[in-house]
Design a protein around this motif. Structure first.
Motif, short mmCIF file in Angstrom:
data_model
loop_
_atom_site.label_atom_id
_atom_site.label_comp_id
_atom_site.label_asym_id
_atom_site.label_seq_id
_atom_site.Cartn_x
_atom_site.Cartn_y
_atom_site.Cartn_z
N LYS A 1 0.81 -1.22 0.00
CA LYS A 1 0.00 0.00 0.00
C LYS A 1 0.85 1.28 0.00
N VAL A 2 2.11 1.15 0.38
CA VAL A 2 2.98 2.33 0.50
C VAL A 2 3.17 2.96 -0.89
N PRO A 3 2.85 4.26 -1.04
CA PRO A 3 3.05 4.91 -2.35
C PRO A 3 4.50 4.82 -2.80
N ARG A 4 4.69 4.51 -4.07
CA ARG A 4 6.06 4.42 -4.59
C ARG A 4 6.61 5.80 -4.93
N ARG A 5 5.70 6.75 -5.15
CA ARG A 5 6.14 8.13 -5.41
C ARG A 5 5.26 9.07 -4.59
N VAL A 6 5.87 10.13 -4.11
CA VAL A 6 5.15 11.15 -3.34
C VAL A 6 5.48 12.51 -3.92
N ARG A 7 4.44 13.31 -4.12
CA ARG A 7 4.65 14.67 -4.63
C ARG A 7 4.05 15.65 -3.64
N ILE A 8 4.86 16.57 -3.17
CA ILE A 8 4.39 17.61 -2.26
C ILE A 8 3.85 18.76 -3.10
#
Length: 543
Positions: free
Chosen positions: A508-515
């Motif tokens: 479930k952990v996002p592979r990419r994160v955008r702030i």
């Protein structure tokens, strides 16, 4: 029931008319083919008679542990012989199976245990470095219904009973009491409650009975061509309908030998295929692709394989050609299902051509009604997209203790609103084109954005978050999280990922994160996830 494979593929074998319960299928196998090999788990080999005796022993222990008719029994363990024994032992005396995802962390498992009111939990001492009872204790959440935790392969410790002691306690239960409890189980009693997250982000338990499960997977087995004498390497996790119902339960129905695989370790899979002369190998397209590229792969080592059962993602035609030509499968099938429909709606047939398997999810199982409807609920014509509705024997009895949620997905006429968009072509085959619910599939595991968003919002620096799935060459799809920090605060992508890893299963952990500073919204304040998907794919923020 060895004639399942010779039954015409669109004629319902009606396994529910042959046996009242899942455990009764095993008793039939033990009576008719007692010495045939039923289960191979590592170095352990069980005949059908052995397996039936083991299930009887577990059933006695369920009685000794005060598991009553209708009580929930949870299993939180990797694929292994004891998983099957515990499940069938509970079902033999009227218990209701509640599988738990082996990737759950303590709070996730505690939620399902509390929601299901599980009386007994069967788990393991350690799997992939996790101590499940310790994780549950660390979660610190009250579980008033849970009377007993039984641990496979562990040492005695406070609050946890070993599997051996659990079985020993059942020895005093008399044959007559066991037989009376088994005879009291009705085909229309619940056999299991499989939990799945929905758009609200809270897991819901889909209730299914013995009769509908037996009917669905008697038909499924005939449709895909599973047969007596097959040797089935079950790599899909037992906590999922694919590994449980289309896995070991289908083997009971057909007399195929069950070979559990604990982890998706490709070198080990290749070794087991060769050693055990495996004929049936299910899995996601990723599994077959990884096998083909692995240095240990050789055509001679997999010469016994004949049937591939895949799903959870589209199967590209070039990969299908390689699966057939280079691995040597004679039959490759795929399908479509959801937990609320006993994990199955449609399947390709074992003799379908490659182009059908690559472009469709097959035809509905015989006896099911499947249609597509537009936004107003009017059925659409063949080839016209609409939401897929299903009606018939596979549709769940409802969500556990949640009539409101049930009424939102099953209408007054019995149609299950799947939330998936597709078309039904002129030949009656189903094509899935979109997902209303935004669910995406990471390496074969369903990931639900609303659930992931709810967890990420627990971070003290996060104000808003939206999660979408985007295509990924290796995993099929992966998550991308768009995060707005709280006013006057700052947060990094690494902070979000670290928090996610500590609070949710790894898939479930996002592979990419955008702030980001904002999220695209419509007039009613709903996030426009279509725009997020475009941004996730193109790397641009244009709203």
């Amino acid at each position: 029931m060895g004639d399942l494979a010779t039954t015409p593929q669109d004629v319902d074998p009606r396994a529910d008319r042959l046996w009242p319960t899942t455990a009764a299928v095993l008793a039939h196998r033990a009576a008719t083919t007692p010495h045939a090999e039923a289960l191979v788990d590592g170095e352990r080999r069980w005949t059908w008679a052995d397996l039936d005796d083991a299930v009887d022993a577990a059933a006695r222990s369920m009685i000794a542990s005060s598991v009553r008719h209708g009580d929930r029994v949870a299993v939180w363990a990797p694929n292994c012989a004891e998983w099957i024994v515990a499940a069938l032992g509970a079902q033999r005396v009227g218990g209701v199976l509640v599988p738990l995802n082996t990737r759950f962390l303590g709070p996730e498992a505690a939620f399902v245990l509390r929601r299901s009111r599980a009386r007994l939990l069967v788990t393991v001492a350690g799997f992939l470095g996790k101590d499940y009872p310790a994780m549950l204790e660390a979660a610190g959440e009250p579980l008033p219904a849970l009377d007993r935790i039984v641990e496979i392969g562990g040492e005695p410790r406070n609050g946890v009973q070993t599997w051996e002691d659990f079985l020993a306690a059942g020895a005093a239960v008399h044959d007559d009491e066991l037989e009376a409890r088994a005879q009291a189980v009705s085909p229309h009693d619940l056999s299991d409650v499989l939990f799945t997250s929905g758009t609200t982000g809270r897991p819901k338990g889909a209730m299914c009975t013995h009769a509908q499960t037996l009917r669905a997977y008697g038909v499924w087995s005939a449709v895909v061509g599973l047969r007596e004498g097959d040797r089935y390497l079950v790599v899909n996790p037992f906590f999922h309908g694919f590994g449980y119902k289309a896995g070991w339960l289908a083997c009971l129905l057909t007399g195929a030998c069950i070979v559990p695989q604990r982890t998706l370790d490709v070198p080990e899979v290749l070794r087991v295929i060769a050693r055990e002369r495996i004929t049936v190998l299910p899995g996601t397209p990723t599994l077959y692709q990884t096998m083909l590229e692995h240095p240990d792969f050789s055509r001679d080592g997999v010469e016994t394989l004949r049937l591939a059962v895949t799903g959870a993602a589209a199967v590209p035609a070039p990969l299908l050609e390689r699966v057939r030509d280079e691995i040597g499968f004679s039959d490759v099938v795929t399908g479509y299902g959801l937990t609320e429909s006993c994990a199955i709606v449609s399947m390709c047939r074992y003799d379908d051509p490659v182009e059908v398997v690559a472009t469709t999810a097959g035809r509905p199982l015989p006896g099911l009604d499947v249609r597509t409807v537009d936004a107003e609920g009017t059925p659409t014509a063949p080839g016209v997209p609409g939401e897929i509705h299903v009606r018939g024997y596979t549709v769940m009895r409802g969500y556990l203790d949640d009539p409101e949620a049930t009424s939102q997905v099953i209408d007054a006429d019995g149609w299950l609103h799947t939330g998936d968009v597709g078309i039904i072509d002129d030949s009656g085959r189903v094509h899935i084109t979109d997902r209303i619910k935004d669910m995406y599939i990471v390496g074969g595991f369903n990931a639900y954005p609303a659930e992931i968003e709810g967890i990420l919002l627990g971070h003290p620096e996060v104000a808003q978050v939206a999660v979408i799935g985007v295509p990924d060459e290796r995993m099929g799809e992966v998550g991308v999280a768009f995060v707005i920090p709280r006013q006057g605060r700052s947060i990094t992508a690494d902070d979000v990922v670290t928090y996610a890893r500590a609070n949710m299963a790894n898939y479930k952990v996002p592979r990419r994160v955008r702030i980001v500073e904002s999220l695209p919204m419509n007039a009613s304040g709903k996030v426009l996830k279509g725009e997020l998907r475009a941004a996730g794919l193109e790397g641009s923020l244009s709203w």
